[in-house]
Every structure is written in C-alpha cells, then in structure tokens.
Motif scaffolding. Structure first.
Motif, PDB file in Angstrom:
ATOM      1  N   GLN A   6       0.829  -1.209   0.000  1.00  0.00           N
ATOM      2  CA  GLN A   6       0.000   0.000   0.000  1.00  0.00           C
ATOM      3  C   GLN A   6       0.863   1.258   0.000  1.00  0.00           C
ATOM      4  N   ARG A  49      -1.859   7.247   0.742  1.00  0.00           N
ATOM      5  CA  ARG A  49      -3.222   7.038   0.225  1.00  0.00           C
ATOM      6  C   ARG A  49      -4.120   6.337   1.246  1.00  0.00           C
ATOM      7  N   VAL A  50      -3.633   6.150   2.476  1.00  0.00           N
ATOM      8  CA  VAL A  50      -4.424   5.376   3.440  1.00  0.00           C
ATOM      9  C   VAL A  50      -4.786   6.177   4.703  1.00  0.00           C
ATOM     10  N   GLY A  74      -5.837   6.394   8.386  1.00  0.00           N
ATOM     11  CA  GLY A  74      -5.315   5.137   8.911  1.00  0.00           C
ATOM     12  C   GLY A  74      -6.306   4.409   9.809  1.00  0.00           C
ATOM     13  N   SER A 107       0.700  -0.261   6.817  1.00  0.00           N
ATOM     14  CA  SER A 107       0.629   1.130   6.336  1.00  0.00           C
ATOM     15  C   SER A 107      -0.504   1.886   7.026  1.00  0.00           C
ATOM     16  N   GLU A 108      -1.636   1.240   7.200  1.00  0.00           N
ATOM     17  CA  GLU A 108      -2.777   1.900   7.868  1.00  0.00           C
ATOM     18  C   GLU A 108      -2.481   2.175   9.338  1.00  0.00           C
ATOM     19  N   VAL A 136      -7.352  10.448   3.029  1.00  0.00           N
ATOM     20  CA  VAL A 136      -6.492   9.795   2.034  1.00  0.00           C
ATOM     21  C   VAL A 136      -5.014  10.210   2.146  1.00  0.00           C
TER      22      VAL A 136
END
Ligand SMILES: [Zn+2]
Length: 361
Positions: A132, A136-137, A140, A147-148, A221
């Motif tokens: 990811q 863009r996450v 979170g 990544s989140e 995002v």
C-alpha cells in the motif's frame, strides 16, 4: 494579631492573582510524545511505536521534539512518507541540529522517517509488507494493515497535536522532478488561506492548485489533507528525487522550513516568502497502459505543447507499445526516469499555468 494570618489588602491580592495568571498563560509546559519529555527550551528524541498486526511485528517512527522557550505554534515536519525520498530525511537531520530551542517560540516536531519499512526495504511508492501507498491510506486504522497503522499513529500522535503540518517529499527513487508544492483549496476557507501562506513561506516557486482532495476527515487519504480536514494549515512540498542526496535539494528544504518558522513567528530571522510564484492549475499524472520498458522523452521543468511525446513504452523485445503524449500544453513537473514500468503506473506529471488563483470564500 498574628501577622501571618493577617488578610492582605484586596488590591494586592488581585495583583498577585493577575501576575500568576499571566505567567501561566505564557509559560511553556513540557511537551510529551512517545514517552519522551521535552522540557521548555530543550529538544528530545524518541520513537513512536506502531504495534504489530497480522504478519508483521509493527515498526517505529523516529522523531525529535524541539520545544521552544516560549509558547507558539506546533509545527510538524514529516519526512520519509515514501521510501526512496532522501533529501527530506537528510534536511530534517540538519534542522534537528540547527533549530535552537532556546530561541524558538512554539514547538517543532520532526518525524525523521515516517515509513520505516519502506525506507529500510528501499521500496518506491508501496510498503513492503502490504503493497500500500502510505500517502493514500490516511487517516489510517488502529488495527489495519501496517501502512494503515503507521498512518493511524501519525494522525493521532503527530497531526492531531500540531497546528501546522508540512509533509516533505521529493520524486521517489524512479522520479526525476523539479521542485514544487501543492496548495489544496478544498478545505474550510480559513484553512485554505493559511495553507496558501504556508506554501508562499516555504518558498518553492511552482505551486500546484489542488482542487481534488476529499474534505471528509474520516477519508482524508493524504497526509497533508488529514491535517487540513482537521482544521490545520498544511502543505505538501517536493524537492529532489531519483534516489539522489544532492545538496541543492536538501538546502532548498532547510530554506523552506526557515521561511515557515519566520512566517509563523517562531523565529525572528528567516527568508521572505516567494514573491512571484508560478501558479499551476489544470494538471494530470500521465500513466502507462502497458508493462515494459520506459523511455522518457522530456525533462522536468521542460515546457511542452499539446501532443508532445512524454515517454515511449516498449515490450521486452524492443517493440514500441505506446507513445504517451501531453494532453495539453504545460510544464513537466516530474518524469519517471528509470526503465521499469508497470501498467497503470505514472510516467510523468504535467501542469498548466493557472490564469489566476481561486478566490477564497
Ligand atoms: Zn513522496
């Protein structure tokens, strides 16, 4: 009558109360982050812990808090959101040494490497564990992918505590880039106005007017957009790229931060804001329709006409699959300058000069 219990005349009592109130209003209290305490007029470093999840043990986010001797804004500077973007990381190492907490008003939080898994694995765009793109996450998830979870810690521990946020990027390892910043105009008017001032203070002379960021704080995002949707001025800056560690790109970031520190009244000295920036309106990331070998045909900073070939893509036996052309006349801000290309990935970014800047209302 016991002198010690004698009542003080009322005017003197009031005076002492007022003095006490004004002292507490202007005193810096210690700044605690990640279990580390930065006392007034000092700096402290530590690691934010990102807990483990399915298939990974989590990671750490190294930071420094430079805590000024007087109250003021809390400016968060974030480097290393993407793994192969080195000038921001190196500029923050220098700023850690050069920002003197004794003469600083407010607090600077330096996030030295936001995306440690990607940095240590040298992966462009995507985290090595989950594939990811960290940017863009946002905002979170506490129990999401690695990544989140990184995004969640950055949101809750850094962005939520800051008054101003600068996410510092450059071209990733494969991207050859000219310096520019993004001014997002989709948030609340006061935030949009203060973010514009932040972009001018940072000093990059090309500013993309970004009209397409979501304004939902629960689905922000992007890192900088996470700050803006929470009511804080923010900026995404780009200086450097192509895996390089060149002095010019590093110094440009230091200079930008010094301009912001002056603009926010955190330091008395610093460079002035950029006087005549190039505002860029219509913009487009051009993408490849094929997987193969990429041959860039332009350089960053180059002016192109509508239809100019930006890049060629061939298959692995040399047959041309595609010529990617500019959809409008404009300036190239970055072009992918290494051979591997995967279907759907960027090959370049073109932007057109804006006729004017939007009215903030
Ligand atoms: Zn980046």
């Amino acid at each position: 009558m016991n002198r010690c219990t004698r009542r003080m005349p009322i005017p003197l009592t009031l005076l002492l109360l007022l003095v006490a109130a004004s002292t507490s209003a202007h005193a810096q209290t210690p700044f605690v982050m990640g279990g580390v305490t930065a006392a007034t007029g000092t700096l402290a470093s530590g690691n934010l812990r990102v807990p483990g999840g399915t298939g990974d043990d989590g990671t750490v986010i190294p930071f420094t808090v430079v805590h000024g001797s007087r109250p003021g804004p809390v400016l968060a500077l974030i480097a290393g959101t993407h793994g192969v973007e080195y000038p921001p990381v190196l500029a923050l190492q220098r700023l850690r040494a050069s920002i003197d907490p004794r003469t600083l008003s407010g607090t600077v939080v330096l996030v030295h490497v936001a995306n440690m898994p990607s940095f240590l694995s040298r992966t462009i765009y995507y985290g090595p564990k989950d594939g990811q793109n960290l940017n863009r996450v946002f905002p979170g998830k506490r129990d999401g992918t690695l990544s989140e979870r990184i995004a969640f810690v950055l949101t809750s521990e850094v962005i939520d505590r800051a008054t101003h946020v600068i996410d510092i990027h450059c071209g990733d390892g494969n991207e050859w880039l000219r310096p520019y910043s993004y001014w997002v105009v989709t948030s609340a008017p006061a935030v949009v106005a203060s973010s514009k001032d932040l972009a001018l203070a940072f000093g990059l002379d090309h500013i993309v007017i970004d009209t397409e960021r979501p304004n939902d704080p629960a689905a922000s995002v992007y890192l900088a957009n996470t700050a803006m949707t929470r009511g804080k001025a923010a900026l995404t800056a780009e200086s450097g790229g192509w895996s390089r560690t060149d002095e010019e790109s590093i110094a440009r970031i230091e200079h930008g931060v010094e301009g912001v520190l002056k603009h926010l009244g955190m330091r008395t000295d610093g460079p002035p804001p950029v006087a005549h920036p190039v505002w860029l309106g219509r913009n487009e990331v051009l993408r490849s329709a094929f997987t193969g070998l990429l041959y860039p045909m332009v350089e960053p900073g180059q002016t192109v006409a509508q239809g100019t070939i930006i890049a060629r893509v061939t298959d692995f036996h040399g047959r041309v699959l595609e010529e990617i052309r500019s959809p409008f006349a404009g300036e190239i801000l970055y072009v992918v300058a290494t051979p591997p290309i995967t279907k759907g990935e960027p090959v370049g970014f073109v932007a057109e000069r804006a006729p004017g800047i939007p009215e903030i209302k």
